[in-house]
Design a protein around this motif. Structure first.
Motif, PDB file in Angstrom:
ATOM      1  N   VAL C 274       0.837  -1.207   0.000  1.00 47.28           N
ATOM      2  CA  VAL C 274       0.000   0.000   0.000  1.00 47.28           C
ATOM      3  C   VAL C 274       0.869   1.253   0.000  1.00 47.28           C
ATOM      4  O   VAL C 274       2.012   1.219   0.430  1.00 47.28           O
ATOM      5  CB  VAL C 274      -0.939   0.019   1.222  1.00 47.28           C
ATOM      6  N   PRO C 275       0.312   2.366  -0.463  1.00 42.69           N
ATOM      7  CA  PRO C 275       1.089   3.611  -0.450  1.00 42.69           C
ATOM      8  C   PRO C 275       1.239   4.152   0.975  1.00 42.69           C
ATOM      9  O   PRO C 275       0.489   3.786   1.881  1.00 42.69           O
ATOM     10  CB  PRO C 275       0.250   4.556  -1.308  1.00 42.69           C
TER      11      PRO C 275
ATOM     12  N   ILE D 171       7.442  -3.581  -5.526  1.00 44.12           N
ATOM     13  CA  ILE D 171       7.306  -2.184  -5.111  1.00 44.12           C
ATOM     14  C   ILE D 171       5.818  -1.888  -5.164  1.00 44.12           C
ATOM     15  O   ILE D 171       5.198  -1.970  -6.224  1.00 44.12           O
ATOM     16  CB  ILE D 171       8.123  -1.242  -6.018  1.00 44.12           C
ATOM     17  N   GLY D 172       5.260  -1.586  -4.027  1.00 45.49           N
ATOM     18  CA  GLY D 172       3.811  -1.405  -3.963  1.00 45.49           C
ATOM     19  C   GLY D 172       3.108  -2.645  -4.482  1.00 45.49           C
ATOM     20  O   GLY D 172       3.442  -3.771  -4.106  1.00 45.49           O
ATOM     21  N   GLU D 173       2.120  -2.451  -5.366  1.00 48.49           N
ATOM     22  CA  GLU D 173       1.388  -3.608  -5.893  1.00 48.49           C
ATOM     23  C   GLU D 173       2.154  -4.346  -6.970  1.00 48.49           C
ATOM     24  O   GLU D 173       1.743  -5.437  -7.382  1.00 48.49           O
ATOM     25  CB  GLU D 173       0.054  -3.180  -6.528  1.00 48.49           C
ATOM     26  N   VAL D 174       3.237  -3.748  -7.463  1.00 50.44           N
ATOM     27  CA  VAL D 174       3.944  -4.338  -8.600  1.00 50.44           C
ATOM     28  C   VAL D 174       4.995  -5.346  -8.142  1.00 50.44           C
ATOM     29  O   VAL D 174       5.945  -4.979  -7.442  1.00 50.44           O
ATOM     30  CB  VAL D 174       4.638  -3.247  -9.446  1.00 50.44           C
ATOM     31  N   ILE D 211       6.424   4.214  -9.251  1.00 51.10           N
ATOM     32  CA  ILE D 211       7.104   5.211  -8.419  1.00 51.10           C
ATOM     33  C   ILE D 211       6.807   6.613  -8.939  1.00 51.10           C
ATOM     34  O   ILE D 211       6.506   7.526  -8.155  1.00 51.10           O
ATOM     35  CB  ILE D 211       8.628   4.948  -8.408  1.00 51.10           C
ATOM     36  N   ASP D 212       6.876   6.749 -10.246  1.00 51.77           N
ATOM     37  CA  ASP D 212       6.616   8.073 -10.804  1.00 51.77           C
ATOM     38  C   ASP D 212       5.195   8.529 -10.492  1.00 51.77           C
ATOM     39  O   ASP D 212       4.953   9.692 -10.173  1.00 51.77           O
ATOM     40  CB  ASP D 212       6.865   8.056 -12.319  1.00 51.77           C
ATOM     41  N   ARG D 213       4.273   7.597 -10.548  1.00 56.22           N
ATOM     42  CA  ARG D 213       2.888   7.952 -10.234  1.00 56.22           C
ATOM     43  C   ARG D 213       2.769   8.373  -8.764  1.00 56.22           C
ATOM     44  O   ARG D 213       2.117   9.364  -8.429  1.00 56.22           O
ATOM     45  CB  ARG D 213       1.981   6.756 -10.531  1.00 56.22           C
ATOM     46  N   ALA D 214       3.409   7.593  -7.884  1.00 52.13           N
ATOM     47  CA  ALA D 214       3.347   7.933  -6.462  1.00 52.13           C
ATOM     48  C   ALA D 214       3.908   9.323  -6.219  1.00 52.13           C
ATOM     49  O   ALA D 214       3.383  10.100  -5.415  1.00 52.13           O
ATOM     50  CB  ALA D 214       4.125   6.896  -5.648  1.00 52.13           C
ATOM     51  N   LYS D 215       4.971   9.625  -6.952  1.00 46.77           N
ATOM     52  CA  LYS D 215       5.573  10.940  -6.793  1.00 46.77           C
ATOM     53  C   LYS D 215       4.574  12.019  -7.158  1.00 46.77           C
ATOM     54  O   LYS D 215       4.421  13.016  -6.439  1.00 46.77           O
ATOM     55  CB  LYS D 215       6.801  11.044  -7.696  1.00 46.77           C
ATOM     56  N   GLY D 216       3.878  11.771  -8.248  1.00 44.11           N
ATOM     57  CA  GLY D 216       2.858  12.726  -8.668  1.00 44.11           C
ATOM     58  C   GLY D 216       1.771  12.867  -7.612  1.00 44.11           C
ATOM     59  O   GLY D 216       1.213  13.951  -7.407  1.00 44.11           O
ATOM     60  N   LEU D 221       6.174   4.689  -1.396  1.00 43.12           N
ATOM     61  CA  LEU D 221       5.947   3.266  -1.644  1.00 43.12           C
ATOM     62  C   LEU D 221       6.958   2.390  -0.903  1.00 43.12           C
ATOM     63  O   LEU D 221       8.128   2.744  -0.782  1.00 43.12           O
ATOM     64  CB  LEU D 221       6.076   2.966  -3.143  1.00 43.12           C
ATOM     65  N   GLY D 222       6.468   1.264  -0.461  1.00 41.04           N
ATOM     66  CA  GLY D 222       7.348   0.248   0.115  1.00 41.04           C
ATOM     67  C   GLY D 222       7.536  -0.880  -0.878  1.00 41.04           C
ATOM     68  O   GLY D 222       7.256  -0.720  -2.069  1.00 41.04           O
ATOM     69  N   GLY D 223       7.986  -2.014  -0.363  1.00 43.05           N
ATOM     70  CA  GLY D 223       8.190  -3.133  -1.264  1.00 43.05           C
ATOM     71  C   GLY D 223       8.865  -4.288  -0.561  1.00 43.05           C
ATOM     72  O   GLY D 223       8.958  -4.332   0.663  1.00 43.05           O
ATOM     73  N   VAL D 224       9.308  -5.214  -1.376  1.00 43.04           N
ATOM     74  CA  VAL D 224       9.943  -6.415  -0.832  1.00 43.04           C
ATOM     75  C   VAL D 224      11.269  -6.646  -1.550  1.00 43.04           C
ATOM     76  O   VAL D 224      11.344  -6.515  -2.779  1.00 43.04           O
ATOM     77  CB  VAL D 224       9.028  -7.653  -1.002  1.00 43.04           C
TER      78      VAL D 224
END
Lengths: 394, 394, 394, 394
Positions: C274-275, D171-174, D211-216, D221-224
């Motif tokens: 999640v964000p 990263i996030g849902e990806v 990531i670019d979208r989150a920045k916008g 974002l987190g991740g594994v």
């Protein structure tokens, strides 16, 4: 986290318990050898009659199968043969009638702390109003656990040709001559046969006389024990960090024995009195090995074993439970009082030597395993031999 | 895992580094106090000229902000002012021309190990063919780090009214009288002003003469230092497990100081010589407190502080780097040789006392924090005061 | 060195043994509570018939007197009621006729290591030629010791209003809904009454069906357990050094449970999806306290407890002893073989939850004592309350 | 006490400091390799501009001579290139005019704690009235020290053919596909060249877009991340005691990385979802070795390495410092407020992978040295090879 151990158990509780964790697999464990070490801890001129019925019945409950360690933690339980007398006073469960227990002989509050023991300070630290809960654990009976666990660790040392023995070098004012050599590797039995575990016949007699005199005076005596380890390989311990130095680790372990107040390595305090030209062990080449001409260092230089015999001494104060009790304060009334008496030994130095020996064995086993690594006796031996084989010849 | 520390640094490397982890927040850190302790470690009659240019330039790089600890690990770097001379011999990076370095003065292989040092055993343990890499770390210069870190820990002790001081009680055969009282809480400065840090004027003069004589004889001297801590609360350390006993922990820490070969608590080895009736401290009530009539135990019973002044002694052997060198073997040629000489002190006992003091301060701070818990000075103080306030009156 | 413990004992040896060192004095110890926790560890749908006769007879042998801890190490022995069947195969002493023992059912060498167990690697590491010595210690039976010791530690937590409970959130593909709230502080009994220790009735039924189906398929199932601790004070653990972080310590402890392969704190892996705007718990003031609007962090921020309920989850793999055994190699013959079968459970997740709970309780008790210090329950409580009372109001 | 380390240093303090103790002598130390690892920690798409001027100038101050370790503790200092801006706000010494400092930009009290950070709880635990002293140490900048020390430990692993690498798997849902193989031993460089350190090209692009979208969206974002170690010998870690299990030790180390909330070994949580017949790695003989047909266990069985590649995953939550700040309380005013913003990264997962890798390398080096013992690289290698050579052939 190489070799570590915890001990538990109260002096008059149901049992003592010890766990020794970190031994490799495949080390022979001989129950008779454990029994023998526990027996040695009870011996000695000047011991109280109580020691006789303290015969230690023990069980190895874990970590050993078919006479060999299996890498798992080793658990030892030493039962208290007197437990039936203490089931009320030392019951694990809350008594139905605490008042009644507190009025029986053994359950009665002990309010006159003994000088020289943990009694008063333990009471203050842990918030008690009497000392039973302190003296039960502070008692030297706890050392039986360490001696028992060490007997297992000695199985490892034995396999690698390392033997640890002890002898008494002082009782009160009576000491062996400064230049008397320590007993040799095969002489433990001879020393044990001596009533005060002194290696030197003439001194032993004087020690015994001294003990008998103290008994007549209703007094107690301390002394000094020496532990000698033969066959210790070069290179145990390290100079690189203070808490890796083997001399420091031995010092902690020895000082932590009940009633011990001093520790020295090799010549120890005497080294502080002589000039540098007489304080060190000069190095020579002998048949391809580096050897020392003297043994002043006690086999430790820079916190590392030299390959020479390891020698440490430790001083024990006289027992503080005198039959002619010391002055104290009754913590219940605030009145001046005579300290409680828990036992009637005159001198526990001979058996304390056995404890010191055990302590040293545990530390040596730990330092050895740090050096060699390894999870089986074969692997430990192989690594040790490879290291020794790699040493350059002198 | 209450208070712990690691030290790093070679004697002629770029710097010594120490990290002290576990101090609460809010403890005042005074850089001048650190400088003062480092300075004290360098002082003393009988020191070599080298000590003069060893002035310790240090930086606190972490754990302290605006004069107070912040709970984070404290990092101390002590720069080596002589580093410019050693950049080749002690370079971190591989030299382009190792041969060339090995032929310069400082880079030359040291193949004549000194008896009484880690030299030979360190070489064997770590697989070297010369001793430079060993003596660089085994050197007593490392103690500067511990003294520096202890100066930070002392900030905590100070706030709680605990002071730790040291004095020299023996140099070679010259000792202060057995019944001489130790210096009192405010007397450190007076002791430090003495050239050999002895509290007793007449003995000090004899010690200085002894040192001067040894110098003439190209010999060295050891001795004994005593550390006394005032204001130590009752209840630090514990009897419940061997490795919680404060006397054992002090013994390890003290024995781990370079060249120390003996440790005793209170009367120590002397206690082993006297009967029980004269070996313990009888307990009395005094103005509501439990007090002891004597101070034989050194302020520790059963591994726990009694609230009386804490007293420990430690024996240092004479320096092994004699200007008249000891006999050794050249490990390159296998020939008999004279040991290398690294420095020319006659007697390092006075400054070793400062190190012993530091070591004791670190252990006391650790034991104190185990007792009180707490993450800020306020919390530590509050918990300590609440404990002391809860003690029953005598 | 605040709270530490060692466990010993083989699955079919005479007994399991544990020592827990570092508890303050005065903590109530209820033998029934220990029995209850050991009993809970044996319960659960999907357990093998063996569990029935595994009734744990135990004794507290040290550290407890009259229903209260006394500051000394606590020793627990859990006897093996099946021991009479194993006296030969698991004898401590070397058998007179090893050949004979090796030919009996229980003494026969086990040469077909189970995939997913320590069997093969343990054999290789410790130098065995069969796996008995490995599986005896690697067995989950060891967790009984940890559960027993934790029951003692929980006595301390109870007194301070901290309760630790667990429930099953997944078995195989069957999981409780993501938004299902965890059971509340008083709901442990209700959860325990559920055959699979699931807090959610509908899911529980599906879990049971899933287990029954797996049984029919001669397969096994893993799952996920959640541990929730209520009443945990703010401020346990620390951000100042990596190994002081409570989340890390919990992760080690949980991952060290037999068959556990994953650990997460709070939302754990889901947080990675999640964000940031939906991953943290916003802070608000509520009646003078700082509170969080959500509980995504699991009650831990920066390795420190927040005062919100603590929540951790851990994933257990399916048992590897299938009644339809996995493929392996016979280490004696080198031939392909079917792995040995040691037991016939289908799913051990419900009882593993009880173990996870115990593990968390032990770590919380440790972290609590680091924060508060103190040697008696009164002192611990007093220090904790003083700390909580000193917190600024929001 | 095999390999241990302490780190110190505040994010904006003068320097980070680390000491690594316990490495054998003779391990090559390459300063460029340390620089390279520190550089890798700073890379990655989504990092804030700040990372650019964070270039880590470091010095090895101890433990290394002429490019090789010498058995002594290794000390590393990483200077803060921004320190000149912080000399007032982060001064070690007490400022002459604290008021003035508190009114400058950097010295101003930070009273709006960030959700999801140690800010509030650290403040409460340590008794502060603002969060500067907490966030300075809780910051992920501390991980540079661990990465630096690990670079030294990796010198040892390299010599023994053990390589540790990492890649981003979510990263996030990806996320990368579940069945995507991890990068091989030589592929670290290729992975590092990817802007998000993902081994799979197609997924990488989607991650970058995310990531670019989150920045916008002014979100984070987190991740594994997954760490894979190749060449790890069989037999590291142990099943005999819970705290010797390597999976547990890895779990603690990984969970202790800033912002990590979950850890799994091998298939981890997924293993909890599949039946036993699909959860383990069947054993086969292959060219004389025991091998596994699959790699579900992550190369760890019973807490011991199997000799197969080691695989662990760890989940990182999104950064909590959003440019669109979270709701909090101003601790000075008690009013609702927006949390402070310390930096403006969108996603730190790529570089966190480098940290995870370092952490794993440190734990592997420790476990390796426990297995082999040894004080020089030669001795370590010899012991390891002898062990591997002693393994029975399949």
């Amino acid at each position: 986290m190489t070799l570590r151990y915890l001990t538990a158990g109260e002096s008059h509780g149901p049992a003592l318990v010890g766990i020794l964790e970190g031994l490799p697999a495949g080390v022979p464990v001989d129950l008779d050898a454990i029994a023998h070490q526990l027996e040695r801890r009870r011996a000695g001129h000047g011991r109280s009659p109580r020691m006789k019925f303290e015969a230690d019945e023990f069980q190895v409950l874990a970590g050993v199968r078919h006479g060999l360690t299996i890498g798992s933690p080793v658990a030892l339980v030493i039962h208290n043969t007197e437990w039936p007398k203490w089931t009320e006073a030392m019951a694990v469960e809350a008594p139905e009638d605490p008042e009644a227990v507190a009025q029986t002989g053994r359950g009665r509050p002990l309010t006159r702390p003994r000088p020289g023991h943990a009694d008063l300070v333990g009471m203050q630290k842990y918030g008690y109003d009497e000392v039973r809960n302190v003296l039960e654990r502070a008692s030297a009976r706890e050392t039986a656990t360490r001696v028992g666990l060490a007997a297992v660790a000695r199985g490892l040392l034995d396999q690698l040709g390392i033997s640890v023995l002890s002898h008494v070098v002082r009782i009160g004012e009576v000491a062996v001559p400064e230049d008397a050599p320590p007993p040799g590797p095969g002489e433990q039995e001879r020393v044990d046969d001596d009533p005060v575990r002194c290696a030197e016949g003439a001194t032993s007699e004087r020690m015994q006389e001294r003990i008998d005199r103290a008994k007549g005076e209703r007094d107690t005596l301390g002394g000094v024990v020496e532990v000698v380890a033969y066959g210790v390989p070069v290179g145990l311990g390290s100079h690189v960090h203070w808490d890796r130095k083997l001399d420091g680790r031995l010092a902690q372990a020895l000082m932590s024995i009940q009633a011990f107040k001093g520790v020295e390595v090799g010549e120890g305090f005497r080294t502080a009195e002589v000039p540098g030209s007489k304080a060190h062990d000069e190095i020579v080449a002998s048949e391809g090995d580096y050897r020392r001409l003297t043994s002043r260092s006690g086999g430790l230089e820079g916190g590392i074993t030299t390959g020479e015999p390891l020698r440490v001494r430790a001083a024990m104060k006289p027992l503080s439970s005198l039959t002619q009790p010391l002055r104290t304060v009754d913590v219940e009334t605030g009145e001046e009082a005579q300290a409680i008496t828990q036992r009637s030994d005159v001198c526990a130095v001979p058996r304390a030597g056995v404890v010191a020996e055990a302590i040293v064995a545990l530390e040596l086993a730990d330092a050895l395993l740090e050096k060699t690594g390894g999870d089986s006796l074969d692997e430990v031996r192989r690594n040790l031999e490879a290291f020794l084989g790699s040493l350059p010849r002198a």
